[in-house]
Motif scaffolding. Sequence first.
Motif, PDB file in Angstrom:
ATOM      1  N   SER A   1      23.898  85.193  47.341  1.00 38.49           N
ATOM      2  CA  SER A   1      23.804  84.799  48.739  1.00 38.49           C
ATOM      3  C   SER A   1      23.881  86.037  49.621  1.00 38.49           C
ATOM      4  CB  SER A   1      24.949  83.840  49.086  1.00 38.49           C
ATOM      5  OG  SER A   1      24.908  83.479  50.445  1.00 38.49           O
TER       6      SER A   1
ATOM      7  N   THR B   1      16.913  74.337  48.956  1.00 38.76           N
ATOM      8  CA  THR B   1      16.856  73.321  49.995  1.00 38.76           C
ATOM      9  C   THR B   1      15.846  73.730  51.057  1.00 38.76           C
ATOM     10  OG1 THR B   1      19.182  72.789  49.620  1.00 38.76           O
ATOM     11  CG2 THR B   1      18.211  72.074  51.716  1.00 38.76           C
TER      12      THR B   1
ATOM     13  N   GLU C   1      24.783  78.889  49.702  1.00 36.37           N
ATOM     14  CA  GLU C   1      23.395  78.669  49.297  1.00 36.37           C
ATOM     15  C   GLU C   1      22.635  79.986  49.218  1.00 36.37           C
ATOM     16  OE1 GLU C   1      19.359  76.345  50.814  1.00 36.37           O
ATOM     17  OE2 GLU C   1      21.315  75.807  51.649  1.00 36.37           O
TER      18      GLU C   1
END
Length: 291
Positions: free
Chosen positions: A111, A173, A239
């Motif tokens: 990340s 996502t 994420e």
Amino acid sequence: MELHILEHRVRVLSLARPGLWLYTHPLIKLLFLPCRSRCKFFSLTETPEDYTLMVDEEGFKELPPSEFLQVAEATWLVMNVSSHSGAAVQAAGVTKIARSVIAPLAEHHVSVLMLSTYQTDFILVREQDLSVVIHTLAQEFAIYREVGGEPVPVARDDSSNGFPRAQHGPNPTVHPIQSPQNRFCVLTLDPETLPAIATTLIDVLFYSHRFPSDLLLTSSSGELWRMVRIGGQPLGFDECGIVAQIAGPLAAADISAYYISTFNFDHALVPEDGISSVIEVLQRRQEGLGS
């Protein structure tokens, strides 16, 4: 190319807008009185929701805890890329490091936060991920770590337990994007001129929140930028691949972009005259990820 790991150990904070008054003194000290503080890395970004601060450990000490201040758990290390080649002019901002840094780190589930400035792009990675970062980027870069202000070469074997993580994972996502009508000017300021405009900047930050249109701070090219905001809900810090989703397609289209991560959302600044193309490129990318 060279990748430099700077000495700063950075904390990321969110300051609620109603609590700004409580932090007026420490913010003025960090912004305008660096001789009164040992802080060497400080960033303040205002968004409609809050203020995001990125400060090193010395700057963090200046900010008293309160109900208005939210602190991310991780400690972040700061990196930047330098190139000594006489390469031709290329796209500015995060675009120029999308393939060499952002994409490989996303593939290895690291990340990152990004902070683009007029002169350089800072990549922030969690301290616990440093070994993976080194192993991932060592083939592409000569890596140096600042020690006492001096760059010290980092060998790939210097990081323990740094074997690259598996590159296979769930699909990223797909986050919604939007482009407000605000227009931005990207500029730099000589620190020696800061006292001359300190009163104006204090007014903008704490009172009027409107930048004077007649102020001498303008870009030499007169180029204006539009913002693309990433995320419908707060993105969080775990994420991976959010920056890559934006930087990759823009790099493929050779579109300059300044990228700014904040506590809740990410933002890319792109040339105003190309905003329609940017939205089209990113929407195509989202449709591909969503299918």
